[in-house]
Design an enzyme around this catalytic site. Structure first.
Site, PDB file in Angstrom:
ATOM      1  N   TYR A 123      98.092  64.577  24.774  1.00  0.00           N
ATOM      2  CA  TYR A 123      96.843  64.597  25.531  1.00  0.00           C
ATOM      3  C   TYR A 123      96.553  65.930  26.210  1.00  0.00           C
ATOM      4  O   TYR A 123      95.390  66.280  26.412  1.00  0.00           O
ATOM      5  CB  TYR A 123      96.880  63.496  26.601  1.00  0.00           C
ATOM      6  CG  TYR A 123      96.929  62.100  26.024  1.00  0.00           C
ATOM      7  CD1 TYR A 123      95.811  61.544  25.414  1.00  0.00           C
ATOM      8  CD2 TYR A 123      98.095  61.351  26.073  1.00  0.00           C
ATOM      9  CE1 TYR A 123      95.843  60.267  24.879  1.00  0.00           C
ATOM     10  CE2 TYR A 123      98.138  60.067  25.544  1.00  0.00           C
ATOM     11  CZ  TYR A 123      97.006  59.530  24.943  1.00  0.00           C
ATOM     12  OH  TYR A 123      97.055  58.272  24.409  1.00  0.00           O
ATOM     13  N   SER A 147      83.847  65.862  26.165  1.00  0.00           N
ATOM     14  CA  SER A 147      83.566  64.436  26.359  1.00  0.00           C
ATOM     15  C   SER A 147      83.722  63.677  25.046  1.00  0.00           C
ATOM     16  O   SER A 147      83.046  63.965  24.056  1.00  0.00           O
ATOM     17  CB  SER A 147      82.136  64.252  26.895  1.00  0.00           C
ATOM     18  OG  SER A 147      81.722  62.905  26.733  1.00  0.00           O
ATOM     19  N   TRP A 186      94.259  61.699  31.877  1.00  0.00           N
ATOM     20  CA  TRP A 186      93.857  61.650  33.279  1.00  0.00           C
ATOM     21  C   TRP A 186      95.011  61.223  34.174  1.00  0.00           C
ATOM     22  O   TRP A 186      95.244  61.806  35.233  1.00  0.00           O
ATOM     23  CB  TRP A 186      92.656  60.733  33.438  1.00  0.00           C
ATOM     24  CG  TRP A 186      91.970  60.733  34.765  1.00  0.00           C
ATOM     25  CD1 TRP A 186      91.477  59.641  35.422  1.00  0.00           C
ATOM     26  CD2 TRP A 186      91.651  61.852  35.612  1.00  0.00           C
ATOM     27  NE1 TRP A 186      90.888  60.019  36.612  1.00  0.00           N
ATOM     28  CE2 TRP A 186      90.980  61.374  36.752  1.00  0.00           C
ATOM     29  CE3 TRP A 186      91.880  63.220  35.497  1.00  0.00           C
ATOM     30  CZ2 TRP A 186      90.537  62.196  37.779  1.00  0.00           C
ATOM     31  CZ3 TRP A 186      91.444  64.065  36.541  1.00  0.00           C
ATOM     32  CH2 TRP A 186      90.778  63.544  37.657  1.00  0.00           C
ATOM     33  N   LYS A 246      77.315  56.441  32.693  1.00  0.00           N
ATOM     34  CA  LYS A 246      77.231  57.807  32.151  1.00  0.00           C
ATOM     35  C   LYS A 246      77.881  57.909  30.772  1.00  0.00           C
ATOM     36  O   LYS A 246      77.469  58.725  29.946  1.00  0.00           O
ATOM     37  CB  LYS A 246      77.826  58.809  33.129  1.00  0.00           C
ATOM     38  CG  LYS A 246      79.311  58.603  33.455  1.00  0.00           C
ATOM     39  CD  LYS A 246      80.233  59.389  32.568  1.00  0.00           C
ATOM     40  CE  LYS A 246      81.683  59.116  32.884  1.00  0.00           C
ATOM     41  NZ  LYS A 246      82.604  59.894  32.014  1.00  0.00           N
TER      42      LYS A 246
END
Length: 334
Positions: free
Chosen positions: A51, A255, A14, A192
């Site tokens: 990544y 995810s 990210w 979440k």
């Protein structure tokens, strides 16, 4: 308020994607990571193959192994480190920054040492005058790197600061909404991850689409109950940082939290699945913290409770599911 230069802290998936997005938007950006070896490799190859394999980064990203050099002259510090490293990263930053302090983060979770939200940790470190913002929403870093359409929320109690952060990220494929509900945006991004583990367990056990949809819906109800107790705005949790991120992480195998649940639902042990994933799985630590937060505020969160039991109490997936199904019948309500 306008910001033209950024230091991104954390060269995981990210952080790297955010640095690349900002650089491609024409702003000055430096990228730092606690691993000097990783930063040096990115600087040399213009790739982050651990990544984001196969994708080339903008030449405009300045890679720095020393934090003080990376932060020098930058107007905004943007953290993309795991939640367990957030407080330490702030402390290191505090030693080399001068006011005005402007910080934003894409980290999702709570501080594992205190159980507090990340804005509370940042306030303690930088004081009440610091400008703070959180970025959250349904995002996979690799899709951002590929320029696929994405929408997120930038939240700050100072809407001018939220807009300044958003302006760094917006372009033709990356849409950023602003929000003043800093707590609600962080809550959605934390809860979440726990619910995605539950959805993964359900799918791993072969329970099908009906069960997954029920878990998402009732999980949202749990999120909103806790949000109500803490003072979050319901519309925030019905937006990108709440239901949007919940749908993404519960339904897509990119995810890591969902993949953890899938492995557990298929009968594999926790440590084996963690090793196979090989990256930070925020939902593991967050499950303990959200479970404790719900108990402290007397909020009923049965799905979170069973994920906690699965991860920390040695309860088998079959038993956890059975406890959920055998709960006392009641009218549907939030």
């Amino acid at each position: 308020m306008a910001i033209s230069s950024v230091c991104v802290l954390g060269a995981g998936s990210w952080g790297t994607a955010l640095a690349n997005l900002i650089a491609c938007n024409g702003f000055a950006v430096s990228l730092w990571d606690r691993s000097a070896e990783r930063i040096e490799a990115i600087a040399e190859t213009r790739r982050n193959d651990r990544y984001l394999p196969g994708l080339t980064l903008s030449d405009a990203i300045v890679c720095e192994a020393e934090l003080a050099r990376a932060a020098a002259g930058r107007e905004l510090m943007l953290l993309a480190v795991p939640s367990h490293g957030f407080a330490d990263c702030l402390a290191r930053l505090r030693a080399c920054l001068q006011p005005p302090y402007r910080l934003a983060w894409g980290t999702k979770g709570l501080d594992p040492h205190s159980g507090r939200f990340l804005h509370q940790v940042a306030r303690d470190c930088f004081g009440p005058e610091a400008s703070l913002a959180a970025l959250s929403g349904p995002t996979f870093a690799i899709e951002v790197m590929k320029g696929l359409p994405t929408a997120i929320t930038a939240a700050s109690p100072d809407m001018a600061f939220a807009e300044a952060v958003a302006a760094l990220l917006r372009n033709a494929f990356f849409r950023v909404y602003t929000n003043d509900d800093l707590l609600g945006v962080q809550l959605g991004g934390a809860v979440k991850n726990v619910l995605a583990i539950a959805a993964g367990v359900s799918d791993g056990m072969g329970f099908g689409a009906n069960a997954r949809a029920a878990l998402i819906t009732r999980g949202l109800a749990e999120m909103m109950r806790l949000g109500s107790a803490l003072g979050a705005k319901p519309k925030t949790l019905m937006g990108l940082a709440g239901v949007g991120d919940l749908i993404l992480t519960c339904t897509d195998d990119q995810s890591r939290n969902r993949r953890l649940g899938l492995g557990l639902g298929q009968g594999r042990d926790l440590e084996t699945v963690k090793a196979e994933i090989g990256q930070e799985i925020e939902g593991i630590g967050t499950a303990r913290l959200i479970w404790a937060l719900a108990r402290r505020h007397r909020v009923e969160m049965p799905i979170v409770e069973q994920v906690h039991a699965l991860l920390y109490e040695g309860v088998a997936p079959q038993i956890a599911v059975r406890k959920l199904l055998l709960r006392e019948p009641k009218p549907e309500a939030l």
